[in-house]
Write a protein that holds these residues in place. Structure first.
Motif, PDB file in Angstrom:
ATOM      1  N   GLY A  16       0.747  -1.348  -0.086  1.00 55.68           N
ATOM      2  CA  GLY A  16       0.014  -0.002   0.050  1.00 55.68           C
ATOM      3  C   GLY A  16       0.912   1.240   0.092  1.00 55.68           C
ATOM      4  O   GLY A  16       0.362   2.275  -0.228  1.00 55.68           O
ATOM      5  N   ARG A  17       2.180   1.374  -0.115  1.00 53.53           N
ATOM      6  CA  ARG A  17       2.982   2.453   0.044  1.00 53.53           C
ATOM      7  C   ARG A  17       3.323   3.159  -1.116  1.00 53.53           C
ATOM      8  O   ARG A  17       3.091   4.290  -1.460  1.00 53.53           O
ATOM      9  N   ILE A  18       2.877   2.364  -2.302  1.00 48.86           N
ATOM     10  CA  ILE A  18       2.911   2.800  -3.760  1.00 48.86           C
ATOM     11  C   ILE A  18       1.719   2.083  -4.664  1.00 48.86           C
ATOM     12  O   ILE A  18       1.145   1.166  -4.027  1.00 48.86           O
ATOM     13  N   LYS A  19       1.296   2.670  -5.584  1.00 47.79           N
ATOM     14  CA  LYS A  19       0.131   2.010  -6.449  1.00 47.79           C
ATOM     15  C   LYS A  19       0.827   0.832  -7.195  1.00 47.79           C
ATOM     16  O   LYS A  19       1.492   1.028  -7.959  1.00 47.79           O
ATOM     17  N   VAL A  20      -0.083  -0.244  -7.127  1.00 47.52           N
ATOM     18  CA  VAL A  20       0.226  -1.332  -7.902  1.00 47.52           C
ATOM     19  C   VAL A  20      -0.911  -1.684  -8.711  1.00 47.52           C
ATOM     20  O   VAL A  20      -2.099  -1.785  -8.434  1.00 47.52           O
ATOM     21  N   VAL A  21      -0.516  -1.705 -10.475  1.00 49.53           N
ATOM     22  CA  VAL A  21      -1.636  -1.929 -11.003  1.00 49.53           C
ATOM     23  C   VAL A  21      -1.516  -2.999 -11.837  1.00 49.53           C
ATOM     24  O   VAL A  21      -0.332  -3.381 -12.394  1.00 49.53           O
ATOM     25  N   GLY A  22      -2.641  -3.849 -11.880  1.00 47.60           N
ATOM     26  CA  GLY A  22      -2.622  -5.043 -12.709  1.00 47.60           C
ATOM     27  C   GLY A  22      -2.763  -4.975 -14.171  1.00 47.60           C
ATOM     28  O   GLY A  22      -3.694  -4.195 -14.370  1.00 47.60           O
ATOM     29  N   VAL A  23      -2.025  -5.694 -15.236  1.00 46.09           N
ATOM     30  CA  VAL A  23      -2.191  -5.461 -16.414  1.00 46.09           C
ATOM     31  C   VAL A  23      -2.363  -6.782 -17.236  1.00 46.09           C
ATOM     32  O   VAL A  23      -1.569  -7.704 -16.834  1.00 46.09           O
ATOM     33  N   GLU A  24      -3.590  -6.877 -17.847  1.00 46.62           N
ATOM     34  CA  GLU A  24      -3.834  -8.305 -18.019  1.00 46.62           C
ATOM     35  C   GLU A  24      -4.298  -8.106 -19.785  1.00 46.62           C
ATOM     36  O   GLU A  24      -5.035  -7.137 -20.039  1.00 46.62           O
ATOM     37  N   PRO A  25      -4.121  -9.351 -20.498  1.00 46.18           N
ATOM     38  CA  PRO A  25      -4.699  -9.071 -21.943  1.00 46.18           C
ATOM     39  C   PRO A  25      -6.259  -9.237 -22.021  1.00 46.18           C
ATOM     40  O   PRO A  25      -6.756  -9.991 -21.073  1.00 46.18           O
ATOM     41  N   GLU A  26      -6.827  -8.617 -22.953  1.00 45.28           N
ATOM     42  CA  GLU A  26      -8.265  -8.580 -23.062  1.00 45.28           C
ATOM     43  C   GLU A  26      -8.862 -10.224 -23.102  1.00 45.28           C
ATOM     44  O   GLU A  26      -9.932 -10.424 -22.572  1.00 45.28           O
ATOM     45  N   GLY A  27      -7.815 -11.002 -23.424  1.00 45.25           N
ATOM     46  CA  GLY A  27      -8.463 -12.527 -23.601  1.00 45.25           C
ATOM     47  C   GLY A  27      -8.140 -13.481 -22.524  1.00 45.25           C
ATOM     48  O   GLY A  27      -8.234 -14.485 -22.725  1.00 45.25           O
ATOM     49  N   SER A  28      -7.591 -12.611 -21.480  1.00 51.22           N
ATOM     50  CA  SER A  28      -7.409 -13.379 -20.169  1.00 51.22           C
ATOM     51  C   SER A  28      -7.336 -12.611 -18.912  1.00 51.22           C
ATOM     52  O   SER A  28      -6.410 -12.309 -18.526  1.00 51.22           O
ATOM     53  N   GLN A  29      -8.372 -12.387 -18.413  1.00 49.31           N
ATOM     54  CA  GLN A  29      -9.134 -11.419 -17.463  1.00 49.31           C
ATOM     55  C   GLN A  29      -9.210 -11.973 -16.156  1.00 49.31           C
ATOM     56  O   GLN A  29     -10.155 -11.606 -15.444  1.00 49.31           O
ATOM     57  N   ALA A  30      -8.400 -12.990 -15.573  1.00 50.89           N
ATOM     58  CA  ALA A  30      -8.708 -13.627 -14.351  1.00 50.89           C
ATOM     59  C   ALA A  30      -8.866 -12.767 -13.248  1.00 50.89           C
ATOM     60  O   ALA A  30      -9.552 -12.971 -12.271  1.00 50.89           O
ATOM     61  N   LEU A  31      -7.824 -11.611 -13.025  1.00 49.29           N
ATOM     62  CA  LEU A  31      -7.998 -10.691 -11.656  1.00 49.29           C
ATOM     63  C   LEU A  31      -9.025 -10.009 -11.896  1.00 49.29           C
ATOM     64  O   LEU A  31      -9.773  -9.672 -10.911  1.00 49.29           O
ATOM     65  N   ARG A  32      -9.080  -9.398 -12.984  1.00 52.53           N
ATOM     66  CA  ARG A  32     -10.221  -8.411 -13.104  1.00 52.53           C
ATOM     67  C   ARG A  32     -11.687  -8.797 -12.911  1.00 52.53           C
ATOM     68  O   ARG A  32     -12.459  -8.439 -12.383  1.00 52.53           O
ATOM     69  N   ALA A  33     -11.811 -10.194 -13.369  1.00 54.00           N
ATOM     70  CA  ALA A  33     -12.917 -10.913 -13.383  1.00 54.00           C
ATOM     71  C   ALA A  33     -13.274 -11.199 -11.730  1.00 54.00           C
ATOM     72  O   ALA A  33     -14.310 -11.168 -11.083  1.00 54.00           O
ATOM     73  N   ALA A  34     -12.115 -11.444 -10.968  1.00 54.48           N
ATOM     74  CA  ALA A  34     -12.337 -11.881  -9.497  1.00 54.48           C
ATOM     75  C   ALA A  34     -12.554 -10.599  -8.795  1.00 54.48           C
ATOM     76  O   ALA A  34     -13.310 -10.673  -7.841  1.00 54.48           O
ATOM     77  N   PHE A  35     -12.226  -9.371  -9.161  1.00 52.64           N
ATOM     78  CA  PHE A  35     -12.455  -8.040  -8.649  1.00 52.64           C
ATOM     79  C   PHE A  35     -13.971  -7.947  -8.687  1.00 52.64           C
ATOM     80  O   PHE A  35     -14.569  -7.368  -7.909  1.00 52.64           O
ATOM     81  N   HIS A  36     -14.365  -8.098  -9.765  1.00 54.75           N
ATOM     82  CA  HIS A  36     -15.852  -7.731 -10.364  1.00 54.75           C
ATOM     83  C   HIS A  36     -16.831  -8.966  -9.464  1.00 54.75           C
ATOM     84  O   HIS A  36     -17.844  -8.401  -8.967  1.00 54.75           O
ATOM     85  N   ALA A  37     -16.354 -10.136  -9.111  1.00 52.44           N
ATOM     86  CA  ALA A  37     -17.100 -10.940  -8.756  1.00 52.44           C
ATOM     87  C   ALA A  37     -16.870 -11.285  -6.908  1.00 52.44           C
ATOM     88  O   ALA A  37     -17.921 -11.722  -6.459  1.00 52.44           O
ATOM     89  N   GLY A  38     -15.760 -10.523  -6.699  1.00 55.41           N
ATOM     90  CA  GLY A  38     -15.473 -10.630  -5.538  1.00 55.41           C
ATOM     91  C   GLY A  38     -14.857 -11.817  -4.804  1.00 55.41           C
ATOM     92  O   GLY A  38     -14.466 -12.060  -3.638  1.00 55.41           O
ATOM     93  N   LYS A  39     -14.443 -12.711  -5.922  1.00 51.88           N
ATOM     94  CA  LYS A  39     -13.787 -13.776  -5.564  1.00 51.88           C
ATOM     95  C   LYS A  39     -13.176 -14.610  -6.735  1.00 51.88           C
ATOM     96  O   LYS A  39     -13.694 -13.818  -7.959  1.00 51.88           O
ATOM     97  N   PRO A  40     -12.183 -15.634  -6.732  1.00 51.62           N
ATOM     98  CA  PRO A  40     -11.530 -15.930  -8.059  1.00 51.62           C
ATOM     99  C   PRO A  40     -12.769 -16.656  -8.879  1.00 51.62           C
ATOM    100  O   PRO A  40     -13.629 -17.325  -8.189  1.00 51.62           O
ATOM    101  N   VAL A  41     -12.759 -16.451 -10.086  1.00 49.97           N
ATOM    102  CA  VAL A  41     -13.808 -17.220 -10.883  1.00 49.97           C
ATOM    103  C   VAL A  41     -13.205 -17.549 -12.260  1.00 49.97           C
ATOM    104  O   VAL A  41     -12.010 -16.998 -12.496  1.00 49.97           O
TER     105      VAL A  41
END
Length: 330
Positions: free
Chosen positions: A208-233
């Motif tokens: 949390g001391r600096i900002k960490v940004v995840g970058v995913e290909p459009e065709g492989s969005q495991a982290l972004r989908a987990a953020f939206h769902a609130g859990k791994p999907v």
């Protein structure tokens, strides 16, 4: 510029990885891995501060994965059956390399989407590469079946504390070397995401001391989908970077860390990833595989737009490109 995480999850949550864990991991593996260089280079964005590149593409076996592989094998003694893992290529090559150096037999289960160059690298290190399954998830199932019958030590490519703590040593070195060289501290780091091992290690170090940004290909969005769902999907996987960023589901441990310490996850088109590969070669003479260039693609393609004077670091995490395919980019 400062950034503080607004997430409120309990820092003592089960299976957390702390900066102290990462410091301990670094002490264990320092003699076995390269302290890869950082490179200051003009940003691809006009008027922006210089970009800090952490060239983990120069690591043993061609990617950051060597850190987690060594940490697993040093802290978890392997039985007579040796070590086993599933991998799209980079983790398998890292386990093969580390096992060879430590005198441990290794078997690597690789999906059919892996490039011949990565399979060849695994075998060149003396490991048994077993190719089968359409994707990483199917290769993992084959690995699990082998572990159940053989008793081999399973080394997970991302969803394990030893793997995450090893990956986090990248960020420890990056921060230490910037200070040692008298270079400005970072406001933000961009990190490519597959199953989440690298970004959770980096995020656990910065905490949390600096900002960490995840970058995913459009065709492989495991982290972004987990953020939206609130859990791994589970997510579909189809990308030029699928052989290294092709996990169909982010790890449980990785998501627990990311939801607390990762600022956001952005997605990039395959075209931006290929352009980032070109930029790295033309600007810095760096060969990066698609997954290794994905973090930079967030700037190249505009998925992440820094504020004025925001000091950005990009983690170039892998170099195991098929050279014929790489040459065709130009």
């Amino acid at each position: 510029m400062t950034w503080n995480s607004s997430k409120t999850e309990d820092p003592s949550a089960p299976f957390a990885v702390t900066p102290d864990d990462i410091r301990a991991a670094h002490r264990r593996i320092a003699a076995h891995v390269r302290r890869t260089p950082i490179l200051e280079t003009p940003s691809p964005l006009a008027g922006a501060p210089p970009l800090s590149l952490k060239l983990e593409c120069l690591q043993h076996s061609g990617s950051f994965k060597a850190r987690g592989a060594f940490h697993n094998l040093i802290t978890r003694p392997a039985p007579a059956a040796g070590a086993a893992t599933a991998s799209g290529g980079n983790h398998g090559a890292a386990v093969a390399y580390a096992a060879d150096k430590l005198g441990v037999p290794a078997k690597v289960f690789v999906p059919k989407i892996s490039t011949p160059a990565k399979v060849a690298r695994i075998r060149a290190c003396g490991a048994d590469a077993v190719v089968g399954g359409a994707n990483y998830a199917e290769a993992q199932m084959r690995c699990d079946a082998y572990v159940a019958t053989s008793g081999a030590l399973k080394i997970h490519p991302y969803d394990a504390r030893e793997t995450v703590a090893g990956a986090g040593t990248v960020a420890l070195e990056w921060e230490e070397d910037l200070e040692r060289l008298g270079l400005p501290a970072l406001d933000t780091v961009l990190v490519a995401v597959g199953g989440g091992g690298l970004i959770s290690g980096v995020a656990a170090w910065f905490a949390g001391r600096i900002k960490v940004v995840g970058v995913e290909p459009e065709g492989s969005q495991a982290l972004r989908a987990a953020f939206h769902a609130g859990k791994p999907v589970d997510v579909p996987v189809q990308s030029v970077a699928a052989d290294s960023l092709g996990a169909s589901r982010v790890g449980d441990l990785n998501f627990a860390i990311a939801r607390r310490f990762v600022g956001e996850a952005v997605v990039v088109a395959d075209a931006a990833i290929l352009e980032a590969q070109r930029w790295l070669w033309r600007q810095a003479s760096v060969v990066a595989e698609p997954g290794g260039a994905t973090a930079l693609a967030a700037l190249i393609g505009g998925a992440y737009r820094p504020e004025t004077n925001e000091r950005v670091g990009v983690l170039v995490c892998g170099a195991n490109a098929d050279l014929a395919t790489f040459a065709a980019l130009f």
